[in-house]
Design a protein around this motif. Structure first.
Motif, PDB file in Angstrom:
ATOM      1  N   GLU A  90      43.468  45.576  55.268  1.00  0.00           N
ATOM      2  CA  GLU A  90      42.094  45.662  55.767  1.00  0.00           C
ATOM      3  C   GLU A  90      41.926  46.953  56.553  1.00  0.00           C
ATOM      4  OE1 GLU A  90      41.595  42.135  58.110  1.00  0.00           O
ATOM      5  OE2 GLU A  90      41.903  40.815  56.383  1.00  0.00           O
ATOM      6  N   PHE A  91      40.767  47.565  56.400  1.00  0.00           N
ATOM      7  CA  PHE A  91      40.407  48.727  57.221  1.00  0.00           C
ATOM      8  C   PHE A  91      39.200  48.352  58.065  1.00  0.00           C
ATOM      9  CE2 PHE A  91      42.190  50.911  53.392  1.00  0.00           C
ATOM     10  CZ  PHE A  91      43.192  51.636  54.022  1.00  0.00           C
ATOM     11  N   LYS A  92      39.073  49.034  59.182  1.00  0.00           N
ATOM     12  CA  LYS A  92      37.832  48.903  59.955  1.00  0.00           C
ATOM     13  C   LYS A  92      36.773  49.751  59.287  1.00  0.00           C
ATOM     14  CE  LYS A  92      37.980  47.355  64.559  1.00  0.00           C
ATOM     15  NZ  LYS A  92      39.398  46.936  64.443  1.00  0.00           N
ATOM     16  N   THR A 109      34.823  44.676  58.622  1.00  0.00           N
ATOM     17  CA  THR A 109      36.146  44.795  58.014  1.00  0.00           C
ATOM     18  C   THR A 109      36.016  45.080  56.524  1.00  0.00           C
ATOM     19  OG1 THR A 109      37.035  43.235  59.595  1.00  0.00           O
ATOM     20  CG2 THR A 109      38.313  43.576  57.594  1.00  0.00           C
ATOM     21  N   LEU A 110      36.783  46.082  56.066  1.00  0.00           N
ATOM     22  CA  LEU A 110      36.790  46.394  54.643  1.00  0.00           C
ATOM     23  C   LEU A 110      38.120  45.904  54.067  1.00  0.00           C
ATOM     24  CD1 LEU A 110      35.521  49.729  53.261  1.00  0.00           C
ATOM     25  CD2 LEU A 110      37.374  48.482  52.152  1.00  0.00           C
ATOM     26  N   HIS A 111      38.009  44.953  53.157  1.00  0.00           N
ATOM     27  CA  HIS A 111      39.213  44.343  52.594  1.00  0.00           C
ATOM     28  C   HIS A 111      39.611  45.121  51.340  1.00  0.00           C
ATOM     29  CE1 HIS A 111      41.111  40.112  52.965  1.00  0.00           C
ATOM     30  NE2 HIS A 111      42.006  40.977  52.563  1.00  0.00           N
ATOM     31  N   ALA A 112      40.447  46.154  51.521  1.00  0.00           N
ATOM     32  CA  ALA A 112      40.756  47.061  50.405  1.00  0.00           C
ATOM     33  C   ALA A 112      41.725  46.440  49.402  1.00  0.00           C
ATOM     34  CB  ALA A 112      41.337  48.365  50.937  1.00  0.00           C
ATOM     35  N   VAL A 113      42.652  45.609  49.887  1.00  0.00           N
ATOM     36  CA  VAL A 113      43.600  44.907  49.001  1.00  0.00           C
ATOM     37  C   VAL A 113      43.590  43.433  49.408  1.00  0.00           C
ATOM     38  CG1 VAL A 113      46.024  44.655  48.315  1.00  0.00           C
ATOM     39  CG2 VAL A 113      45.070  46.939  48.677  1.00  0.00           C
ATOM     40  N   GLY A 148      41.734  50.536  37.200  1.00  0.00           N
ATOM     41  CA  GLY A 148      40.515  49.992  37.792  1.00  0.00           C
ATOM     42  C   GLY A 148      39.591  51.130  38.176  1.00  0.00           C
ATOM     43  N   PHE A 149      38.352  50.774  38.494  1.00  0.00           N
ATOM     44  CA  PHE A 149      37.370  51.792  38.870  1.00  0.00           C
ATOM     45  C   PHE A 149      37.694  52.353  40.253  1.00  0.00           C
ATOM     46  CE2 PHE A 149      34.790  49.058  35.950  1.00  0.00           C
ATOM     47  CZ  PHE A 149      34.658  49.991  34.941  1.00  0.00           C
ATOM     48  N   SER A 150      37.045  53.454  40.575  1.00  0.00           N
ATOM     49  CA  SER A 150      37.177  54.056  41.896  1.00  0.00           C
ATOM     50  C   SER A 150      36.766  53.041  42.964  1.00  0.00           C
ATOM     51  CB  SER A 150      36.274  55.299  41.943  1.00  0.00           C
ATOM     52  OG  SER A 150      36.363  55.879  43.209  1.00  0.00           O
ATOM     53  N   GLY A 151      37.567  52.953  44.003  1.00  0.00           N
ATOM     54  CA  GLY A 151      37.263  52.022  45.094  1.00  0.00           C
ATOM     55  C   GLY A 151      37.848  50.634  44.902  1.00  0.00           C
ATOM     56  N   ALA A 152      38.559  50.419  43.788  1.00  0.00           N
ATOM     57  CA  ALA A 152      39.106  49.090  43.489  1.00  0.00           C
ATOM     58  C   ALA A 152      40.259  48.710  44.423  1.00  0.00           C
ATOM     59  CB  ALA A 152      39.577  49.029  42.034  1.00  0.00           C
ATOM     60  N   GLY A 153      40.875  49.723  45.053  1.00  0.00           N
ATOM     61  CA  GLY A 153      41.993  49.446  45.950  1.00  0.00           C
ATOM     62  C   GLY A 153      43.338  49.885  45.405  1.00  0.00           C
ATOM     63  N   LYS A 154      43.337  50.601  44.274  1.00  0.00           N
ATOM     64  CA  LYS A 154      44.585  51.003  43.616  1.00  0.00           C
ATOM     65  C   LYS A 154      45.434  51.888  44.513  1.00  0.00           C
ATOM     66  CE  LYS A 154      42.388  53.221  40.296  1.00  0.00           C
ATOM     67  NZ  LYS A 154      41.006  53.092  40.789  1.00  0.00           N
ATOM     68  N   SER A 155      44.784  52.908  45.062  1.00  0.00           N
ATOM     69  CA  SER A 155      45.514  53.880  45.873  1.00  0.00           C
ATOM     70  C   SER A 155      46.078  53.211  47.137  1.00  0.00           C
ATOM     71  CB  SER A 155      44.548  55.007  46.239  1.00  0.00           C
ATOM     72  OG  SER A 155      45.233  56.084  46.736  1.00  0.00           O
ATOM     73  N   THR A 156      45.274  52.399  47.767  1.00  0.00           N
ATOM     74  CA  THR A 156      45.738  51.692  48.965  1.00  0.00           C
ATOM     75  C   THR A 156      46.926  50.798  48.624  1.00  0.00           C
ATOM     76  OG1 THR A 156      43.479  51.713  49.825  1.00  0.00           O
ATOM     77  CG2 THR A 156      45.015  50.142  50.833  1.00  0.00           C
ATOM     78  N   LEU A 157      46.830  50.091  47.504  1.00  0.00           N
ATOM     79  CA  LEU A 157      47.922  49.205  47.096  1.00  0.00           C
ATOM     80  C   LEU A 157      49.218  49.987  46.900  1.00  0.00           C
ATOM     81  CD1 LEU A 157      48.790  46.331  46.146  1.00  0.00           C
ATOM     82  CD2 LEU A 157      48.335  47.115  43.815  1.00  0.00           C
ATOM     83  N   LEU A 169      53.093  54.200  53.245  1.00  0.00           N
ATOM     84  CA  LEU A 169      52.146  55.226  53.707  1.00  0.00           C
ATOM     85  C   LEU A 169      50.964  54.505  54.344  1.00  0.00           C
ATOM     86  CD1 LEU A 169      51.820  58.003  50.963  1.00  0.00           C
ATOM     87  CD2 LEU A 169      52.682  58.232  53.285  1.00  0.00           C
ATOM     88  N   GLU A 170      50.653  53.328  53.808  1.00  0.00           N
ATOM     89  CA  GLU A 170      49.737  52.390  54.474  1.00  0.00           C
ATOM     90  C   GLU A 170      50.550  51.167  54.861  1.00  0.00           C
ATOM     91  OE1 GLU A 170      46.729  52.956  55.282  1.00  0.00           O
ATOM     92  OE2 GLU A 170      45.890  54.335  53.791  1.00  0.00           O
ATOM     93  N   ARG A 171      50.318  50.688  56.069  1.00  0.00           N
ATOM     94  CA  ARG A 171      51.005  49.472  56.490  1.00  0.00           C
ATOM     95  C   ARG A 171      50.125  48.271  56.159  1.00  0.00           C
ATOM     96  NH1 ARG A 171      55.862  49.983  59.003  1.00  0.00           N
ATOM     97  NH2 ARG A 171      56.575  47.861  59.431  1.00  0.00           N
TER      98      ARG A 171
HETATM   99  P1  ADP Z   1      40.985  53.392  44.448  1.00  0.00           P
HETATM  100  O1  ADP Z   1      42.305  54.048  44.584  1.00  0.00           O
HETATM  101  O2  ADP Z   1      40.992  52.245  43.476  1.00  0.00           O
HETATM  102  O3  ADP Z   1      39.870  54.355  44.193  1.00  0.00           O
HETATM  103  P2  ADP Z   1      41.168  53.046  47.305  1.00  0.00           P
HETATM  104  O4  ADP Z   1      42.412  52.278  47.546  1.00  0.00           O
HETATM  105  O5  ADP Z   1      41.190  54.524  47.511  1.00  0.00           O
HETATM  106  O6  ADP Z   1      40.647  52.692  45.852  1.00  0.00           O
HETATM  107  O7  ADP Z   1      40.018  52.446  48.211  1.00  0.00           O
HETATM  108  C1  ADP Z   1      39.722  51.038  48.282  1.00  0.00           C
HETATM  109  C2  ADP Z   1      38.704  50.834  49.360  1.00  0.00           C
HETATM  110  O8  ADP Z   1      39.316  51.044  50.623  1.00  0.00           O
HETATM  111  C3  ADP Z   1      37.528  51.785  49.281  1.00  0.00           C
HETATM  112  O9  ADP Z   1      36.371  51.072  49.681  1.00  0.00           O
HETATM  113  C4  ADP Z   1      37.892  52.860  50.288  1.00  0.00           C
HETATM  114  O10 ADP Z   1      36.757  53.490  50.815  1.00  0.00           O
HETATM  115  C5  ADP Z   1      38.621  52.051  51.340  1.00  0.00           C
HETATM  116  N1  ADP Z   1      39.616  52.849  52.085  1.00  0.00           N
HETATM  117  C6  ADP Z   1      40.687  53.475  51.576  1.00  0.00           C
HETATM  118  N2  ADP Z   1      41.388  54.098  52.529  1.00  0.00           N
HETATM  119  C7  ADP Z   1      40.705  53.876  53.682  1.00  0.00           C
HETATM  120  C8  ADP Z   1      40.915  54.268  55.035  1.00  0.00           C
HETATM  121  N3  ADP Z   1      41.972  55.016  55.403  1.00  0.00           N
HETATM  122  N4  ADP Z   1      40.017  53.856  55.952  1.00  0.00           N
HETATM  123  C9  ADP Z   1      38.957  53.095  55.595  1.00  0.00           C
HETATM  124  N5  ADP Z   1      38.709  52.683  54.339  1.00  0.00           N
HETATM  125  C10 ADP Z   1      39.559  53.072  53.393  1.00  0.00           C
END
Ligand code: ADP
Ligand code: ADP
Length: 233
Positions: A10-12, A18-22, A39-48, A55-57
């Motif tokens: 989750e991100f603030k 709260t933004l539930h990224a994963v 998945g599409f942009s914003g799906a949470g792939k990079s965060t996962l 790199l993300e906890r």
């Molecule tokens: P993808 O890789 O699928 O494009 P991301 O993992 O980059 O998706 O992002 C998933 C969601 O988390 C998006 O809504 C993005 O804006 C949000 N997000 C990613 N990193 C952060 C961050 N450091 N702080 C706040 N929100 C973030």
């Protein structure tokens, strides 16, 4: 092997919410596999994927790599575990002021490897990716595909078991994309490196992945062999 268990991140959000990224993601990547996350942009792939090397906890859940729960490790152990996880990025992240050889040597410099030894290994790695003749060039003199090959050589410098690729071919034209994907596949086969590929492009998954997970809105919607997930009769 990578095991993600009930992972949440989750991100603030800017509005204070709260933004539930994963969301509750569980998946296993087996040794020697090329695993796609699409998945599409914003799906949470990079965060996962950034959770795989911390790199993300993660907010909750487990990240188990080669049997070690990374979230339980002390900083020194975590640094050692991370060395076995290389990463490459869409924008290559090369150091523009350093030569190609010095870019590949960089992780070894950080590690205190003597320079001559580092140079020798860096040159070997450049041979592995087919770019030995560019050792003295600077990143600005290379094409996008060549830059990504250098980034791959750098990722190999610490002999990783795993390479994480975050949209590694998204900035490349189709021909460079094919050559980078062919290189990743051959590293997978020759060195038995496990590869995780994030992409928004189906053709990338078709070309290199054994199995795939489809992500949307932070969740894994479906996962399995590429054939099973995408080529329904
Ligand atoms: P993808 O890789 O699928 O494009 P991301 O993992 O980059 O998706 O992002 C998933 C969601 O988390 C998006 O809504 C993005 O804006 C949000 N997000 C990613 N990193 C952060 C961050 N450091 N702080 C706040 N929100 C973030
Ligand atoms: P991508 O969609 O290719 O994963 P982004 O451009 O969304 O990449 O994100 C790049 C960087 O910005 C990442 O480190 C990510 O964690 C961070 N980021 C993404 N969205 C946000 C956000 N809403 N707030 C803060 N940082 C973010």
């Amino acid at each position: 092997m990578i095991e993600l268990k009930h992972l949440n991140k989750e991100f603030k959000a800017a509005d204070g919410g709260t933004l539930h990224a994963v969301r509750d993601v569980s998946l296993t990547v087996n040794d020697g596999e090329v695993f796609g996350i699409i998945g599409f942009s914003g799906a949470g792939k990079s965060t996962l994927v950034r959770c795989i090397n911390l790199l993300e906890r993660p907010t909750s859940g487990e990240v188990v790599v080669n049997g070690q729960n990374l979230m339980d490790l002390r900083p020194k152990q975590l640094r050692a575990a991370r060395k076995k996880i290389g990463m490459i990025f869409q924008q290559f992240n090369l150091l523009e002021q350093r030569s190609v050889l010095a870019n590949v040597r960089y992780p070894m410099d950080i590690d205190g490897v003597p320079r001559a030894e580092g140079d020798q290994k860096a040159l070997q790695l450049l041979e592995t990716v087919g770019l030995a003749e560019k050792a003295k060039a600077y990143p600005a003199q290379l094409s996008g595909g060549q830059k990504q090959r250098v980034a791959i050589a750098r990722a190999l410098a610490s002999d990783p078991d795993i390479i994480l690729c975050d949209e590694a071919t998204s900035a490349l034209d189709p021909e460079a994309t094919r050559s980078v994907l062919d290189l990743l596949k051959s590293l997978n086969q020759r060195l038995n490196v496990t590869i995780v590929v994030i992409t928004h492009e189906m053709k990338v998954v078709e070309q290199v992945c054994d199995r795939v997970a489809v992500m949307a809105d932070g969740s894994v919607q479906e996962q399995g062999a590429v054939r099973e997930v995408f080529l329904h009769p």
